[in-house]
Design a protein around this motif. Structure first.
Motif, PDB file in Angstrom:
ATOM      1  N   LYS A   7       0.880  -1.207   0.179  1.00 24.47           N
ATOM      2  CA  LYS A   7       0.043   0.001  -0.152  1.00 24.47           C
ATOM      3  C   LYS A   7       0.914   1.264  -0.110  1.00 24.47           C
ATOM      4  O   LYS A   7       1.508   1.459   0.993  1.00 24.47           O
ATOM      5  CB  LYS A   7      -0.937  -0.097   1.040  1.00 24.47           C
ATOM      6  CG  LYS A   7      -2.119  -1.225   1.152  1.00 24.47           C
ATOM      7  CD  LYS A   7      -2.890  -1.018   2.406  1.00 24.47           C
ATOM      8  CE  LYS A   7      -2.126  -1.386   3.516  1.00 24.47           C
ATOM      9  NZ  LYS A   7      -3.081  -1.440   4.756  1.00 24.47           N
ATOM     10  N   GLY A   9       2.065   5.290  -0.521  1.00 23.57           N
ATOM     11  CA  GLY A   9       1.448   6.679  -0.600  1.00 23.57           C
ATOM     12  C   GLY A   9       2.717   7.273  -1.349  1.00 23.57           C
ATOM     13  O   GLY A   9       3.947   7.183  -1.202  1.00 23.57           O
ATOM     14  N   ALA A  34      -2.657   6.917  -1.521  1.00 27.22           N
ATOM     15  CA  ALA A  34      -2.714   8.266  -1.182  1.00 27.22           C
ATOM     16  C   ALA A  34      -1.495   8.715  -1.704  1.00 27.22           C
ATOM     17  O   ALA A  34      -0.533   8.230  -2.431  1.00 27.22           O
ATOM     18  CB  ALA A  34      -2.572   8.450   0.450  1.00 27.22           C
ATOM     19  N   ALA A  35      -1.580  10.314  -1.922  1.00 27.00           N
ATOM     20  CA  ALA A  35      -0.632  11.211  -2.585  1.00 27.00           C
ATOM     21  C   ALA A  35      -0.678  12.178  -2.046  1.00 27.00           C
ATOM     22  O   ALA A  35      -1.429  12.937  -1.163  1.00 27.00           O
ATOM     23  CB  ALA A  35      -1.259  11.313  -4.014  1.00 27.00           C
ATOM     24  N   CYS A  36       0.473  13.019  -2.509  1.00 25.78           N
ATOM     25  CA  CYS A  36       0.724  14.356  -1.939  1.00 25.78           C
ATOM     26  C   CYS A  36       1.526  15.058  -3.005  1.00 25.78           C
ATOM     27  O   CYS A  36       2.309  14.634  -3.705  1.00 25.78           O
ATOM     28  CB  CYS A  36       1.718  14.488  -0.730  1.00 25.78           C
ATOM     29  SG  CYS A  36       2.433  15.926  -0.300  1.00 25.78           S
ATOM     30  N   LEU A  61       0.359  13.063   4.570  1.00 24.47           N
ATOM     31  CA  LEU A  61       0.579  11.671   3.689  1.00 24.47           C
ATOM     32  C   LEU A  61       1.164  10.906   5.008  1.00 24.47           C
ATOM     33  O   LEU A  61       0.856   9.605   4.787  1.00 24.47           O
ATOM     34  CB  LEU A  61       1.339  11.964   2.472  1.00 24.47           C
ATOM     35  CG  LEU A  61       1.555  10.393   1.803  1.00 24.47           C
ATOM     36  CD1 LEU A  61       0.932  10.733   0.284  1.00 24.47           C
ATOM     37  CD2 LEU A  61       2.631   9.866   1.834  1.00 24.47           C
ATOM     38  N   ASP A  64      -0.945   9.079   7.248  1.00 20.23           N
ATOM     39  CA  ASP A  64      -2.106   8.234   7.031  1.00 20.23           C
ATOM     40  C   ASP A  64      -1.939   6.933   7.199  1.00 20.23           C
ATOM     41  O   ASP A  64      -0.894   6.443   6.987  1.00 20.23           O
ATOM     42  CB  ASP A  64      -2.405   8.448   5.424  1.00 20.23           C
ATOM     43  CG  ASP A  64      -3.575   7.590   4.795  1.00 20.23           C
ATOM     44  OD1 ASP A  64      -4.009   6.974   5.259  1.00 20.23           O
ATOM     45  OD2 ASP A  64      -4.063   8.496   3.946  1.00 20.23           O
ATOM     46  N   VAL A  67      -1.125   4.076   4.653  1.00 17.35           N
ATOM     47  CA  VAL A  67       0.185   4.062   3.959  1.00 17.35           C
ATOM     48  C   VAL A  67       1.284   3.137   4.592  1.00 17.35           C
ATOM     49  O   VAL A  67       1.422   3.168   5.779  1.00 17.35           O
ATOM     50  CB  VAL A  67       0.852   5.662   3.907  1.00 17.35           C
ATOM     51  CG1 VAL A  67       2.140   5.463   2.994  1.00 17.35           C
ATOM     52  CG2 VAL A  67       0.016   6.526   2.873  1.00 17.35           C
ATOM     53  N   VAL A  70       6.079   4.768   1.590  1.00 15.82           N
ATOM     54  CA  VAL A  70       5.965   6.118   0.961  1.00 15.82           C
ATOM     55  C   VAL A  70       7.021   6.089  -0.239  1.00 15.82           C
ATOM     56  O   VAL A  70       8.139   5.614  -0.132  1.00 15.82           O
ATOM     57  CB  VAL A  70       6.404   7.102   2.040  1.00 15.82           C
ATOM     58  CG1 VAL A  70       6.736   8.668   1.353  1.00 15.82           C
ATOM     59  CG2 VAL A  70       5.616   7.306   3.056  1.00 15.82           C
TER      60      VAL A  70
END
Length: 398
Positions: A7, A9, A34-36, A61, A64, A67, A70
């Motif tokens: 998972k 991010g 997820a993203a930033c 992020l 989260d 996540v 990363v």
């Protein structure tokens, strides 16, 4: 048995993410959660495509709970801070090359990940590409004797493509050494197999309108007596993909008739702001962005990715990795070891990351490996400035 899912991010939905996205989409072992990114358009695109949150803050992020890993795909100068942030929240880290811009930053990243007991993988570098990995495996098996010399050569239009201002500033992590030599050095180290010991280099900075190095040559010596020559020219005249069967760096067929396209396009961009805007338009969420295939079955069959011409001279053969296999020039005959095309690009990166996270397998492209590559890149800058050999201290072997 179904493989567990990473998972991921993403910090930074720019060019690096755009190039990795086909891999993420095609690999069932990956889910983007997820993203930033500072660009509202990119955040909106991510939410529409993947349904997960898209933050304007890297801190949000990293916090989260969904996540697990990363992916640090932010500009080079932010890699160190974003890696430390991810590790502080207990996340594994996949970091784009170059790992950082200084050896002190590398040490801080390594220390942060070790203190948090999380894995760090640095990629994508082209040393993940299957032809180089397969070439190295056959060398390590002893099929051809010891490596004596490696020749690496790549001619591209790298410096003529649309760039943000910091990409044309070596101090800020731009230029051919940080952006391109990181690939070539990684591959040469992988193929040589032993620790590098010293380096001598010369850099080319030949266009005052693009004030960073666009070319380099370096001679790199290794323990055991092997040496490598590294040559790169990003000023866009000769294209060494001609020697790779007109297969481009990303593994796709390339049209020779496109000669000079980058230079022609650059002439239509009168200001740095125009360049930056055009680059942003073509990346994820931009106005000219084209989405890749959603699955490996939907993607066209391509060759393996590559980083130009390599020739490895061993005691009993010369080896030439290509996008579809390896030429072996042995004592009395020449053979081509064909490799099947990849089901999707850059799956080797996910292999290494997946094995690290779920099997606790030490990755090859870990922090100390990438720090050694950065040490060589920094030594290239120093050697050119000093006109002298630079001895290397922090090297590791493949």
């Amino acid at each position: 048995m179904t493989e567990p899912v990473l998972k991921i991010g993403v910090i930074g939905l720019g060019r690096a993410f755009t190039l990795m996205l086909p891999t993420f989409l095609a690999d069932p072992r990956v889910r983007l959660v997820a993203a930033c990114d500072p660009r509202p358009g990119a955040r909106a695109q991510f939410q529409a495509d993947f349904g997960g949150p898209a933050y304007d803050s890297a801190e949000a992020l990293a916090q989260d709970p969904e996540v697990q890993v990363v992916y640090v795909a932010s500009p080079h100068q932010h890699h160190a801070a974003h890696t430390r942030l991810a590790a502080a929240h207990g996340r594994h880290v996949l970091v784009e090359k170059p790992m950082a811009l200084s050896l002190d930053e590398c040490d801080a990243m390594i220390d942060a990940c070790e203190a948090a007991s999380v894995h760090m993988v640095i990629g994508h570098c082209h040393s993940f590409d299957t032809p180089y990995l397969e070439c190295r495996a056959r060398i390590a098996r002893g099929d051809y004797g010891a490596v004596k010399m490696v020749h690496a050569l790549n001619y591209t239009d790298y410096l003529l493509r649309p760039r943000r201002p910091e990409e044309l500033s070596t101090r800020d992590g731009g230029g051919a050494v940080f952006s391109q030599a990181a690939h070539q050095v990684d591959i040469v180290r992988l193929l040589a197999g032993t620790r590098a010991t010293r380096l001598r280099s010369a850099l080319g900075n030949w266009d005052s309108r693009r004030p960073t190095e666009g070319a380099y040559s370096a001679l790199l010596w290794f323990e055991g007596g092997a040496y490598a020559s590294l040559n790169y020219n990003g000023y866009g005249h000769f294209d060494s993909d001609e020697w790779m069967g007109w297969t481009g760096e990303m593994g796709d067929a390339k049209a020779p008739t496109a000669y000079g396209a980058a230079r022609r396009k650059l002439k239509t961009l009168p200001t740095p702001a125009d360049e930056a805007a055009l680059k942003a338009a073509g990346t994820y969420g931009g106005s000219a962005y084209h989405a890749p295939a959603r699955t490996a079955a939907d993607a066209p069959r391509a060759a393996h990715q590559h980083f130009g011409a390599f020739l490895v001279s061993c005691e009993r053969a010369d080896l030439r990795p290509m996008p579809d296999g390896i030429w072996v020039y042995a004592d009395e005959q020449r053979d081509f070891l064909r490799l099947p095309p990849p089901p999707a690009p850059r799956l080797e990166v996910i292999d290494e990351l997946h094995n690290a996270v779920f099997r606790d397998a030490p990755p090859l492209h870990d922090g100390r490996w990438a720090k050694a590559t950065l040490e060589i890149c920094l030594a290239m800058l120093r050697s050119d400035q000093a006109g002298a050999d630079i001895c290397l201290r922090w090297q590791t072997a493949a």
